[in-house]
Design a protein around this motif. Sequence first.
Motif, PDB file in Angstrom:
ATOM      1  N   ASP A  59       0.907  -1.299  -0.065  1.00 25.77           N
ATOM      2  CA  ASP A  59       0.083   0.038   0.056  1.00 25.77           C
ATOM      3  C   ASP A  59       0.940   1.190  -0.121  1.00 25.77           C
ATOM      4  OD1 ASP A  59      -1.556   2.116   0.639  1.00 25.77           O
ATOM      5  OD2 ASP A  59      -2.819   0.871   2.204  1.00 25.77           O
ATOM      6  N   HIS A  62       0.183   4.169   1.000  1.00 24.54           N
ATOM      7  CA  HIS A  62       0.139   4.765   2.442  1.00 24.54           C
ATOM      8  C   HIS A  62       1.036   4.389   3.450  1.00 24.54           C
ATOM      9  CE1 HIS A  62      -4.018   5.755   0.569  1.00 24.54           C
ATOM     10  NE2 HIS A  62      -3.436   6.813   0.629  1.00 24.54           N
ATOM     11  N   ILE A  63       1.201   3.129   3.496  1.00 28.26           N
ATOM     12  CA  ILE A  63       2.234   2.127   4.356  1.00 28.26           C
ATOM     13  C   ILE A  63       3.404   2.703   4.035  1.00 28.26           C
ATOM     14  CG2 ILE A  63       2.934   0.002   5.393  1.00 28.26           C
ATOM     15  CD1 ILE A  63       0.154  -0.842   4.595  1.00 28.26           C
ATOM     16  N   LYS A 104       4.571   5.441   2.405  1.00 28.62           N
ATOM     17  CA  LYS A 104       4.713   6.570   2.775  1.00 28.62           C
ATOM     18  C   LYS A 104       4.787   7.000   4.257  1.00 28.62           C
ATOM     19  CE  LYS A 104       2.736  10.641   0.353  1.00 28.62           C
ATOM     20  NZ  LYS A 104       1.460  11.305   0.102  1.00 28.62           N
ATOM     21  N   ALA A 105       4.166   6.364   5.237  1.00 29.49           N
ATOM     22  CA  ALA A 105       4.406   6.282   6.501  1.00 29.49           C
ATOM     23  C   ALA A 105       5.659   5.963   7.031  1.00 29.49           C
ATOM     24  CB  ALA A 105       3.170   5.412   7.258  1.00 29.49           C
ATOM     25  N   GLU A 106       6.105   4.587   6.288  1.00 27.13           N
ATOM     26  CA  GLU A 106       7.416   4.182   6.766  1.00 27.13           C
ATOM     27  C   GLU A 106       8.553   5.252   6.381  1.00 27.13           C
ATOM     28  OE1 GLU A 106       7.609   0.473   5.290  1.00 27.13           O
ATOM     29  OE2 GLU A 106       6.603  -0.596   7.004  1.00 27.13           O
ATOM     30  N   HIS A 107       8.576   5.708   5.378  1.00 28.35           N
ATOM     31  CA  HIS A 107       9.315   6.946   4.868  1.00 28.35           C
ATOM     32  C   HIS A 107       9.296   7.949   5.694  1.00 28.35           C
ATOM     33  CE1 HIS A 107      10.857  10.028   1.945  1.00 28.35           C
ATOM     34  NE2 HIS A 107      11.765   9.162   1.882  1.00 28.35           N
ATOM     35  N   THR A 108       8.276   8.575   6.288  1.00 28.70           N
ATOM     36  CA  THR A 108       8.015   9.709   7.218  1.00 28.70           C
ATOM     37  C   THR A 108       8.853   9.241   8.396  1.00 28.70           C
ATOM     38  OG1 THR A 108       6.118  10.228   6.048  1.00 28.70           O
ATOM     39  CG2 THR A 108       6.355  11.063   8.201  1.00 28.70           C
ATOM     40  N   LEU A 109       8.486   8.139   8.757  1.00 30.09           N
ATOM     41  CA  LEU A 109       9.131   7.485  10.152  1.00 30.09           C
ATOM     42  C   LEU A 109      10.543   7.833  10.184  1.00 30.09           C
ATOM     43  CD1 LEU A 109       7.247   4.294  11.610  1.00 30.09           C
ATOM     44  CD2 LEU A 109       7.772   6.652  12.889  1.00 30.09           C
ATOM     45  N   GLN A 110      11.113   7.591   8.785  1.00 34.64           N
ATOM     46  CA  GLN A 110      12.697   7.834   9.098  1.00 34.64           C
ATOM     47  C   GLN A 110      13.117   9.128   8.896  1.00 34.64           C
ATOM     48  OE1 GLN A 110      13.432   4.988   5.828  1.00 34.64           O
ATOM     49  NE2 GLN A 110      12.752   3.241   7.047  1.00 34.64           N
ATOM     50  N   SER A 111      12.183  10.076   8.972  1.00 36.75           N
ATOM     51  CA  SER A 111      12.438  11.552   8.533  1.00 36.75           C
ATOM     52  C   SER A 111      13.380  12.293   9.672  1.00 36.75           C
ATOM     53  CB  SER A 111      11.547  12.380   8.197  1.00 36.75           C
ATOM     54  OG  SER A 111      10.519  12.456   9.334  1.00 36.75           O
ATOM     55  N   LEU A 112      13.470  11.762  10.812  1.00 36.01           N
ATOM     56  CA  LEU A 112      14.341  12.210  12.018  1.00 36.01           C
ATOM     57  C   LEU A 112      15.766  11.537  12.038  1.00 36.01           C
ATOM     58  CD1 LEU A 112      11.687  12.640  14.689  1.00 36.01           C
ATOM     59  CD2 LEU A 112      12.281  14.276  13.016  1.00 36.01           C
ATOM     60  N   ASP A 113      15.707  10.626  11.170  1.00 40.01           N
ATOM     61  CA  ASP A 113      17.201   9.687  11.453  1.00 40.01           C
ATOM     62  C   ASP A 113      18.432  10.525  11.212  1.00 40.01           C
ATOM     63  OD1 ASP A 113      15.602   7.506  11.778  1.00 40.01           O
ATOM     64  OD2 ASP A 113      16.019   6.327   9.797  1.00 40.01           O
ATOM     65  N   THR A 114      18.243  11.698  10.397  1.00 38.97           N
ATOM     66  CA  THR A 114      19.370  12.579  10.288  1.00 38.97           C
ATOM     67  C   THR A 114      19.285  13.795  10.827  1.00 38.97           C
ATOM     68  OG1 THR A 114      18.211  13.363   8.359  1.00 38.97           O
ATOM     69  CG2 THR A 114      19.854  11.593   7.814  1.00 38.97           C
ATOM     70  N   GLN A 138      13.754  16.800   4.268  1.00 34.65           N
ATOM     71  CA  GLN A 138      13.009  16.243   5.093  1.00 34.65           C
ATOM     72  C   GLN A 138      11.979  16.942   5.884  1.00 34.65           C
ATOM     73  OE1 GLN A 138      12.998  12.986   5.291  1.00 34.65           O
ATOM     74  NE2 GLN A 138      14.964  11.888   4.612  1.00 34.65           N
ATOM     75  N   LEU A 142       5.606  14.132  10.996  1.00 35.09           N
ATOM     76  CA  LEU A 142       5.902  13.229  12.174  1.00 35.09           C
ATOM     77  C   LEU A 142       5.738  13.736  13.404  1.00 35.09           C
ATOM     78  CD1 LEU A 142       7.007  10.401  13.049  1.00 35.09           C
ATOM     79  CD2 LEU A 142       9.361  10.992  12.401  1.00 35.09           C
ATOM     80  N   LEU A 197       0.244   7.888  11.034  1.00 29.59           N
ATOM     81  CA  LEU A 197       0.669   8.489   9.481  1.00 29.59           C
ATOM     82  C   LEU A 197       0.137   7.635   8.315  1.00 29.59           C
ATOM     83  CD1 LEU A 197       4.672   8.255  10.437  1.00 29.59           C
ATOM     84  CD2 LEU A 197       3.127  10.260   9.967  1.00 29.59           C
ATOM     85  N   GLU A 198      -0.337   6.372   8.591  1.00 29.45           N
ATOM     86  CA  GLU A 198      -1.073   5.647   7.617  1.00 29.45           C
ATOM     87  C   GLU A 198      -2.466   6.260   7.589  1.00 29.45           C
ATOM     88  OE1 GLU A 198       1.045   1.399   8.434  1.00 29.45           O
ATOM     89  OE2 GLU A 198      -1.090   1.423   8.343  1.00 29.45           O
ATOM     90  N   TYR A 235      -2.172   9.667   5.712  1.00 23.35           N
ATOM     91  CA  TYR A 235      -2.240   9.973   4.404  1.00 23.35           C
ATOM     92  C   TYR A 235      -3.219   9.293   3.721  1.00 23.35           C
ATOM     93  CZ  TYR A 235       2.799  10.952   4.987  1.00 23.35           C
ATOM     94  OH  TYR A 235       3.946  11.908   5.295  1.00 23.35           O
TER      95      TYR A 235
END
Lengths: 93, 197
Positions: free
Chosen positions: A3, A5-6, A8-18, B122, B129, B183-184, B187
């Motif tokens: 999906d 949306h899933i 996208k959600a996983e990608h957003t969850l990693q936005s604080l990694d850097t 980002q 987030l 988040l799901e 979106y």
Amino acid sequence: MEDPHIQKAEHTLQSLDTLKRAHAPDFLWTRIEARLAERYVNPKYIWRLAFSMALILALNVLAVNHTLKKGDKQPTGIRNGSSEYIDDSSYLY
Amino acid sequence: MNDQALIEALKSGDRSAFKVFYETYADRVYNTALGLVQNEDDARDITQEVFVTAFENIRHFRQEAQLSTWLYRITVSQSLDFIKAKKRKKRGGGMIRIFKNKEDRSMPDVPHFAHPGVLLEQQENARILFAAVQSLPDNQKVAFTLHKVEGLSYQEVADTMNMSLSAVESLLHRAKQNLKKWLENYYKNESPPQDIT
């Protein structure tokens, strides 16, 4: 296929990694210092403060004693610490 | 100056040690508060309060934890108190929300908080987030912020929150699951659920 949306959600969850740590603004220390100055007394200054207060008290006691001793030589009207006014104006006549 | 010497100097009331203490830990305190309250002005106020509280209470610091852990605990506690006070204040304005029209209420409630340490590309995702993080229960929010925003290890998070390592692991796992769900939904509907509890 997963999906979107899933994904996208996983990608957003990693936005604080850097993420980099935010810096506290420089003026904050000045504000904190002012706040501390209001409240804080350094222990090494407490002795100086106590000594100054004792000195002021001693000087006050000395001054009062001196005034009381001089009492007899006070001008007419306030002699002997009396608040009562003594009419001693006969010398005018 | 190492932590032990710094603590001794602070306890003896050395004013220059206060500045060293501030310079060493100010960014950590500010960044943690910023991650939790998500507002720069509020984070500054909290940082100020944290240092004043720390200076006033350093005499009672028994060194059972590291100086940084002690300071993180004060920061977290003051930030959570601040959020609670703000929520109470907001509840007072509830009547205004009741009279808002339906269209307004259906708009996604994503605040415009941009953390200054997020990479430019980002920023949009990070903003969403951070909005999701706000909906987490307090303990998950704290664990996630300390780990992801402040970069503490699981062990450091456990020390700060006074929990076991496994409890923190499970807390962070639940936080990530809840964030993913939020988040799901966001979106899918472009309208996030209000709270995950």
